[in-house]
Motif scaffolding. Sequence first.
Motif, short mmCIF file in Angstrom:
data_model
loop_
_atom_site.label_atom_id
_atom_site.label_comp_id
_atom_site.label_asym_id
_atom_site.label_seq_id
_atom_site.Cartn_x
_atom_site.Cartn_y
_atom_site.Cartn_z
N VAL A 162 -8.88 25.24 -17.02
CA VAL A 162 -9.95 24.48 -16.86
C VAL A 162 -9.61 23.33 -16.21
CG1 VAL A 162 -11.72 22.62 -17.14
CG2 VAL A 162 -11.31 24.95 -18.58
N ALA A 163 -9.67 22.95 -14.89
CA ALA A 163 -8.93 21.45 -14.00
C ALA A 163 -10.37 20.72 -13.69
CB ALA A 163 -8.04 22.37 -12.86
N ALA A 164 -10.06 19.61 -13.16
CA ALA A 164 -10.97 18.78 -12.78
C ALA A 164 -10.87 18.56 -10.88
CB ALA A 164 -10.10 16.67 -13.09
N GLY A 165 -11.56 18.61 -10.75
CA GLY A 165 -11.71 18.39 -9.29
C GLY A 165 -12.62 17.42 -8.41
N VAL A 166 -12.69 17.34 -7.58
CA VAL A 166 -14.11 16.47 -6.93
C VAL A 166 -14.37 17.60 -5.38
CG1 VAL A 166 -14.21 14.98 -5.60
CG2 VAL A 166 -12.60 14.27 -6.94
N VAL A 167 -15.75 17.51 -5.35
CA VAL A 167 -16.37 18.78 -4.32
C VAL A 167 -16.44 17.59 -2.64
CG1 VAL A 167 -18.66 19.49 -3.69
CG2 VAL A 167 -18.21 19.06 -5.84
N GLN A 203 -7.09 32.91 -2.91
CA GLN A 203 -5.49 33.11 -2.70
C GLN A 203 -4.55 32.45 -3.23
OE1 GLN A 203 -5.32 36.62 -0.14
NE2 GLN A 203 -7.77 37.65 -0.40
N TRP A 204 -4.08 32.19 -4.05
CA TRP A 204 -2.78 32.22 -3.98
C TRP A 204 -1.47 32.11 -3.80
CZ3 TRP A 204 -7.20 30.39 -7.18
CH2 TRP A 204 -7.86 29.61 -7.76
N HIS A 205 -0.20 31.72 -3.19
CA HIS A 205 0.87 31.61 -4.25
C HIS A 205 1.63 31.66 -5.03
CE1 HIS A 205 1.45 33.98 0.19
NE2 HIS A 205 0.65 33.31 0.38
N ALA A 206 2.51 32.24 -5.94
CA ALA A 206 2.82 32.05 -6.70
C ALA A 206 3.92 32.26 -7.57
CB ALA A 206 1.66 31.91 -8.27
N ARG A 207 4.83 31.81 -8.91
CA ARG A 207 5.47 32.27 -8.59
C ARG A 207 5.64 32.72 -10.80
NH1 ARG A 207 10.98 30.84 -11.07
NH2 ARG A 207 10.12 28.54 -10.12
N ILE A 208 5.52 33.91 -10.95
CA ILE A 208 5.61 34.23 -12.14
C ILE A 208 7.19 33.57 -12.69
CG2 ILE A 208 5.20 36.17 -14.03
CD1 ILE A 208 4.06 37.20 -12.25
N ILE A 209 6.76 32.67 -14.23
CA ILE A 209 8.12 32.34 -15.23
C ILE A 209 8.47 32.74 -16.16
CG2 ILE A 209 8.64 29.98 -13.22
CD1 ILE A 209 6.60 28.51 -15.83
N GLU A 250 -16.82 19.80 0.12
CA GLU A 250 -18.42 20.38 0.64
C GLU A 250 -19.25 21.06 -0.32
OE1 GLU A 250 -16.99 22.53 4.57
OE2 GLU A 250 -15.46 20.76 4.65
N ALA A 251 -20.40 20.99 0.23
CA ALA A 251 -21.73 21.79 -0.17
C ALA A 251 -22.47 22.64 0.51
CB ALA A 251 -22.22 20.93 -1.39
N SER A 252 -22.29 23.52 0.33
CA SER A 252 -23.66 24.54 1.75
C SER A 252 -23.79 25.74 0.41
CB SER A 252 -23.30 24.75 2.66
OG SER A 252 -23.60 25.38 3.79
N GLN A 253 -25.38 25.91 0.47
CA GLN A 253 -26.39 26.82 0.20
C GLN A 253 -25.78 27.46 -1.40
OE1 GLN A 253 -26.93 29.65 2.81
NE2 GLN A 253 -27.36 28.46 4.63
N HIS A 254 -25.27 26.54 -2.12
CA HIS A 254 -25.04 27.15 -3.93
C HIS A 254 -23.24 27.42 -3.03
CE1 HIS A 254 -28.54 26.66 -5.58
NE2 HIS A 254 -29.13 26.92 -5.06
N LEU A 255 -22.41 27.27 -2.50
CA LEU A 255 -21.13 27.52 -2.02
C LEU A 255 -20.60 26.06 -2.36
CD1 LEU A 255 -20.99 30.54 -0.30
CD2 LEU A 255 -20.51 30.69 -2.11
N LEU A 256 -19.30 26.21 -3.04
CA LEU A 256 -18.61 24.66 -3.18
C LEU A 256 -17.31 24.71 -2.23
CD1 LEU A 256 -19.92 23.08 -6.40
CD2 LEU A 256 -20.80 22.99 -4.48
N THR A 257 -16.84 23.81 -1.48
CA THR A 257 -14.98 23.35 -1.84
C THR A 257 -15.05 22.42 -2.67
OG1 THR A 257 -15.49 24.22 0.23
CG2 THR A 257 -13.26 23.28 0.12
N ILE A 258 -14.12 22.64 -3.25
CA ILE A 258 -13.24 21.59 -4.16
C ILE A 258 -11.93 21.04 -4.16
CG2 ILE A 258 -13.63 21.23 -7.00
CD1 ILE A 258 -15.34 24.14 -7.04
N ARG A 259 -11.20 20.36 -4.22
CA ARG A 259 -10.26 19.96 -4.18
C ARG A 259 -9.81 19.61 -5.96
NH1 ARG A 259 -6.31 19.08 -0.96
NH2 ARG A 259 -7.26 18.87 0.92
N GLY A 292 -6.41 18.90 -6.53
CA GLY A 292 -5.20 18.40 -6.45
C GLY A 292 -4.90 18.52 -5.21
N ALA A 293 -3.99 19.37 -4.99
CA ALA A 293 -3.70 20.33 -3.29
C ALA A 293 -4.41 20.92 -2.58
CB ALA A 293 -2.41 19.67 -2.87
N THR A 294 -4.72 21.71 -3.70
CA THR A 294 -5.60 23.17 -3.76
C THR A 294 -6.87 22.44 -3.44
OG1 THR A 294 -3.63 24.02 -4.82
CG2 THR A 294 -5.58 25.39 -4.38
N LEU A 295 -7.53 23.85 -2.24
CA LEU A 295 -8.56 24.11 -2.24
C LEU A 295 -9.05 24.65 -2.98
CD1 LEU A 295 -9.43 22.22 1.48
CD2 LEU A 295 -9.87 21.57 -0.68
#
Length: 122
Positions: free
Chosen positions: A50-55, A108-114, A57-66, A68-71
């Motif tokens: 669970v991560a806190a974010g801020v909307v 899709q995000w690039h990540a490293r398994i630690i 953009e919002a369009s027709q029930h699709l959100l783009t949420i920031r 941290g530095a990720t959308l």
Amino acid sequence: MTHDRLDAIALAERILVVEQGRIVQSGLTRDVFASPANADVARLVGIETVAAGVVREASQHLLTIRVGATLVHAQGSAPAGSPVDVCIRAEDVTLSRDEPVGVSAQNQWHARIIAIVANGGI
């Protein structure tokens, strides 16, 4: 009454979530598990991330949420500028060694398994 979410999913048609003696969410079991009312309910119904974010953009029930530095792209209803919690279930995550090709995933995000931790089962 149960405190076991697997029992609740298997047996209950409706669910009532009580926290510190007050009702925080009630409704059809599938609705509570799919759309928890807040971050605490999300964790109670088994959402691992669970991560806190801020909307942004919002369009027709699709959100783009920031977050941290990720959308993050998600379904939902909230006006731009609204604080929201982004909930990610482990079963909705796919790991790939190679760049995914021909998939419909919005995020899709690039990540490293630690670390890898066994969690029962097989």
